[in-house]
Design a protein around this motif. Structure first.
Motif, short mmCIF file in Angstrom:
data_model
loop_
_atom_site.label_atom_id
_atom_site.label_comp_id
_atom_site.label_asym_id
_atom_site.label_seq_id
_atom_site.Cartn_x
_atom_site.Cartn_y
_atom_site.Cartn_z
N ARG A 36 0.81 -1.21 0.00
CA ARG A 36 0.00 0.00 0.00
C ARG A 36 0.85 1.28 0.00
NH1 ARG A 36 -4.02 -0.09 3.00
NH2 ARG A 36 -4.04 -2.30 3.53
N HIS A 37 2.18 1.12 0.07
CA HIS A 37 3.06 2.28 0.05
C HIS A 37 3.82 2.41 -1.28
CE1 HIS A 37 2.28 2.57 4.30
NE2 HIS A 37 2.77 1.37 4.50
N THR A 38 3.49 1.56 -2.26
CA THR A 38 4.26 1.48 -3.50
C THR A 38 3.52 2.11 -4.67
OG1 THR A 38 5.17 -0.63 -2.75
CG2 THR A 38 5.45 -0.10 -5.06
N VAL A 39 4.25 2.88 -5.47
CA VAL A 39 3.76 3.35 -6.77
C VAL A 39 4.60 2.68 -7.85
CG1 VAL A 39 3.53 5.35 -8.30
CG2 VAL A 39 3.00 5.58 -5.87
N GLN A 40 3.93 2.13 -8.87
CA GLN A 40 4.63 1.49 -9.98
C GLN A 40 4.44 2.31 -11.25
OE1 GLN A 40 4.56 -3.24 -8.94
NE2 GLN A 40 2.69 -2.45 -9.85
N LEU A 41 5.55 2.66 -11.89
CA LEU A 41 5.54 3.41 -13.14
C LEU A 41 6.10 2.52 -14.24
CD1 LEU A 41 7.12 6.74 -11.79
CD2 LEU A 41 4.69 6.13 -11.85
N ALA A 42 5.29 2.23 -15.24
CA ALA A 42 5.70 1.33 -16.32
C ALA A 42 6.00 2.12 -17.57
CB ALA A 42 4.62 0.29 -16.59
N ASN A 64 6.29 8.40 3.01
CA ASN A 64 6.24 6.95 3.12
C ASN A 64 5.72 6.28 1.86
OD1 ASN A 64 6.72 4.56 4.56
ND2 ASN A 64 4.62 4.45 5.29
N LYS A 65 6.12 6.82 0.70
CA LYS A 65 5.74 6.22 -0.58
C LYS A 65 7.00 5.83 -1.34
CE LYS A 65 1.16 6.64 -0.63
NZ LYS A 65 0.95 7.11 0.75
N ASP A 66 7.02 4.59 -1.83
CA ASP A 66 8.13 4.07 -2.63
C ASP A 66 7.77 4.14 -4.11
OD1 ASP A 66 9.52 3.45 -0.31
OD2 ASP A 66 8.73 1.40 -0.24
N GLN A 95 -5.59 10.94 -12.14
CA GLN A 95 -6.46 11.35 -11.04
C GLN A 95 -6.49 10.32 -9.92
OE1 GLN A 95 -10.09 12.00 -13.22
NE2 GLN A 95 -9.55 14.10 -13.78
N ARG A 96 -6.58 9.05 -10.29
CA ARG A 96 -6.66 8.04 -9.23
C ARG A 96 -5.31 7.86 -8.54
NH1 ARG A 96 -7.30 2.09 -12.19
NH2 ARG A 96 -5.11 1.92 -12.82
N LEU A 97 -4.19 8.07 -9.29
CA LEU A 97 -2.88 8.01 -8.64
C LEU A 97 -2.71 9.17 -7.66
CD1 LEU A 97 -0.11 6.81 -8.22
CD2 LEU A 97 0.69 7.99 -10.27
N GLN A 98 -3.18 10.35 -8.03
CA GLN A 98 -3.13 11.47 -7.11
C GLN A 98 -3.95 11.18 -5.86
OE1 GLN A 98 -4.39 14.44 -10.06
NE2 GLN A 98 -2.48 15.54 -9.68
N SER A 99 -5.10 10.55 -6.03
CA SER A 99 -5.91 10.17 -4.87
C SER A 99 -5.18 9.15 -4.00
CB SER A 99 -7.25 9.59 -5.33
OG SER A 99 -8.04 10.58 -5.94
N PHE A 100 -4.52 8.19 -4.64
CA PHE A 100 -3.74 7.20 -3.89
C PHE A 100 -2.65 7.89 -3.07
CE2 PHE A 100 0.16 4.69 -3.71
CZ PHE A 100 -0.27 3.56 -3.02
N ARG A 120 -12.62 -2.24 -4.46
CA ARG A 120 -12.32 -1.27 -3.43
C ARG A 120 -10.82 -1.30 -3.14
NH1 ARG A 120 -16.08 -1.95 1.60
NH2 ARG A 120 -14.49 -3.47 1.94
N GLN A 121 -10.31 -0.22 -2.61
CA GLN A 121 -8.85 -0.08 -2.47
C GLN A 121 -8.27 -1.20 -1.63
OE1 GLN A 121 -7.67 3.73 -1.02
NE2 GLN A 121 -5.53 3.43 -1.61
N GLU A 122 -8.95 -1.56 -0.56
CA GLU A 122 -8.36 -2.58 0.30
C GLU A 122 -8.22 -3.92 -0.39
OE1 GLU A 122 -12.67 -1.96 1.83
OE2 GLU A 122 -10.98 -0.75 1.12
N GLU A 123 -9.03 -4.17 -1.42
CA GLU A 123 -8.94 -5.44 -2.14
C GLU A 123 -7.64 -5.52 -2.94
OE1 GLU A 123 -12.66 -5.19 -4.26
OE2 GLU A 123 -13.48 -6.81 -3.07
N TYR A 124 -7.12 -4.35 -3.36
CA TYR A 124 -5.87 -4.34 -4.11
C TYR A 124 -4.70 -4.73 -3.23
CZ TYR A 124 -7.98 -2.02 -8.13
OH TYR A 124 -8.73 -1.72 -9.23
#
Length: 394
Positions: free
Chosen positions: A204-210, A253-255, A369-374, A388-392
Motif C-alpha cells: 500500500r506504500h508502492t507506486v509502480q511506473l511502467a 512513506n511512498k516508494d 487522477q486516481r494516482l493522485q488520490s492514492f 475497493r482499495q483494500e482489495e488491491y
C-alpha cells in the motif's frame, strides 16, 4: 523587471519546484530558483518536463525553464505525456532568434516559430511583460490556467530580468556503494513473468511506473490498480518522471518503482546522471533488457553493447545490481524495501510478448487522477473502480 519580486509572487501562488536547462535570457530567474526554491538541473529539456510532471503528480506546482531551441527537445513529453494525462506545467521559454533582433544563426528559425509551436501543442502562452505590475497579473492568469489542468508558458525576451547573484552551491558527490556484475548464466524470463514478480512485491506504500509500450500493457493485464501509472508516448521519460515524483514523496512513506526498458533508457541516458545526483532513497529503477523494440516489431536496440550496471553505478546510484533470474530479482527487491537508497536493478529478458495483448481501458487523465488520490490516501469514490482499495492490497 525585479526578478526576486516575481519569484516571490510565484512562491505565493504555490510554484516552488523548478527544473530545467539554463539559457542566458533566463539566468537570473534560474539563479533565484536555485537560491530560494527546490531546483533540479535536468540533462535536457524533455527530461525537465518529465521531472516537473512527476513532481506535479506528487503535489507540487512545477516550473520548467528552457531556451527555445530546447523547446524542440521537450515536444515529445509535452504532446504525449502532459497532454493526454492533463498534467499542467508553468513554463518560461526564452526567445532566442527574436525576429528583428541580431542573434546567432542557429536561433533564427526557432525564433520565428516559437510561439506557433506552442500554439500547435495547444499550450496557452504570453510574452512576459517588462512592466512589473502587468507581469504580476500575468502570473495570476497563468495560475488560473494551471488550475484548469492547462499548461501555460511565458515567452521571455532578452534583458527581461534584473540581476540575481547565484549563491555558492555546495555540490554533493554521490557514491556507489554496491555494484554486482554478471556471474552466471541468465535465465531470460519473459517480460510478463518479470512483471508478475515485481507486481507481487508492491504494497500500500508502492507506486509502480511502467515505461511506454508493451511494459505498461502487460502490467495492466497482470493487475490494474490505483498505484500504477502506464506511460504513453514520451519514450525515455519514465525514470525522470519517477525522479520528480520520488522527490515529492521522500517524507510521505511512498516508494516509487520505475520499470524501464532498454530502448527507453538508451533514448535518454543522461537521465541516469540526474537521478544519481539527486538520489531519492525511495526510488527503485528496474531495467528489463530484451535487446529489442518489441512494441514496434522487434527491431534490435544497441543494448548488447552497453554495460548498464556500470553506467548506473558511475552515475551515483547507491546500488547497481545485476540479477540473473526471477529469484534474484525478488530477493533484490526485498532487500531494497528493507535498506532503501536509490537502486538500479538489471535483468535480461526474452524477446516477444503474448498475442492479443490488450490495452488499458482507462484514459490517461483518469489514471493520473486516481494516482493522485492514492498519494493523498483518499479512498476511491463510490462506484468509480470495480474493486475497493483494500482489495488491491489484501
Amino acid at each position: 523587471m525585479q526578478t526576486e519580486r516575481l519569484g516571490e509572487q510565484l512562491q505565493h501562488l504555490g510554484f516552488q519546484f523548478y527544473t530545467g536547462v539554463p539559457c542566458s535570457h533566463l539566468k537570473y530567474l534560474i539563479n533565484y530558483a536555485i537560491n530560494e526554491c527546490e531546483y533540479v538541473a535536468a540533462a535536457n529539456e524533455g527530461d525537465a518536463v518529465a521531472i516537473a510532471s512527476g513532481a506535479f503528480i506528487g503535489g507540487k506546482r512545477s516550473v520548467v525553464l528552457m531556451q527555445n531551441s530546447g523547446l524542440a527537445n521537450a515536444v515529445s513529453p509535452l504532446v504525449s505525456l502532459n497532454y493526454p494525462f492533463r498534467i499542467p506545467l508553468l513554463g518560461f521559454v526564452s526567445l532566442r532568434g527574436e525576429p528583428g533582433v541580431p542573434d546567432e544563426p542557429q536561433h533564427e528559425l526557432m525564433g520565428n516559430m516559437t510561439t506557433r509551436l506552442l500554439e500547435l501543442m495547444q499550450i496557452e502562452w504570453r510574452y512576459l511583460s517588462y512592466d512589473m505590475d502587468e507581469a504580476m497579473q500575468q502570473l495570476i492568469e497563468a495560475s488560473r490556467w494551471i488550475d484548469r489542468n492547462r499548461s501555460f508558458f511565458f515567452v521571455v525576451r532578452n534583458r527581461t530580468f534584473d540581476q540575481v547573484a547565484l549563491r555558492k552551491q555546495e555540490l554533493v558527490s554521490r557514491m556507489n556503494h554496491l555494484q554486482t556484475a554478471r556471474q552466471e548464466a541468465d535465465q531470460y524470463p519473459s517480460r510478463y513473468e518479470a512483471l508478475t514478480v515485481i507486481n507481487a512485491m508492491k504494497d500500500r506504500h508502492t507506486v509502480q511506473l511502467a515505461t511506454t509500450g508493451i511494459t505498461g500493457r502487460e502490467l495492466y493485464e497482470i493487475e490494474d490498480s490505483p498505484n500504477n501509472l502506464y506511460m504513453v508516448g514520451s519514450m525515455g521519460c519514465v525514470s525522470s518522471f519517477g525522479l520528480g515524483l520520488a522527490l515529492t514523496q521522500r517524507n510521505n512513506n511512498k516508494d516509487i518503482v520505475v520499470i524501464d526498458g532498454d530502448g527507453s533508457v538508451l533514448m535518454r541516458m543522461g537521465s541516469l546522471a540526474t537521478n544519481g545526483t539527486y538520489s531519492p532513497p525511495n526510488m527503485l529503477h528496474i531495467l528489463l533488457d530484451n535487446n529489442a523494440h518489441d512494441s514496434t516489431g522487434g527491431q534490435s536496440t544497441v543494448s548488447h553493447n552497453v554495460q548498464f550496471v556500470k553506467i548506473a553505478a558511475s552515475c551515483g546510484y547507491v546500488q547497481s545490481i545485476y540479477t540473473h533470474n526471477l529469484a534474484e530479482l525478488q530477493w533484490a527487491m526485498e532487500e531494497w524495501k528493507r535498506t532503501k537508497g536509490l537502486t538500479f536493478l538489471y535483468m535480461k529478458i526474452s524477446k516477444g510478448y503474448r498475442e492479443q495483448l490488450g490495452r488499458p481501458q482507462i484514459k490517461p487523465f483518469e489514471i493520473k487522477q486516481r494516482l493522485q488520490s492514492f498519494l493523498r490516501n483518499d479512498p476511491p469514490e463510490g462506484g468509480q473502480y470495480e474493486k475497493r482499495q483494500e482489495e488491491y492490497f489484501a
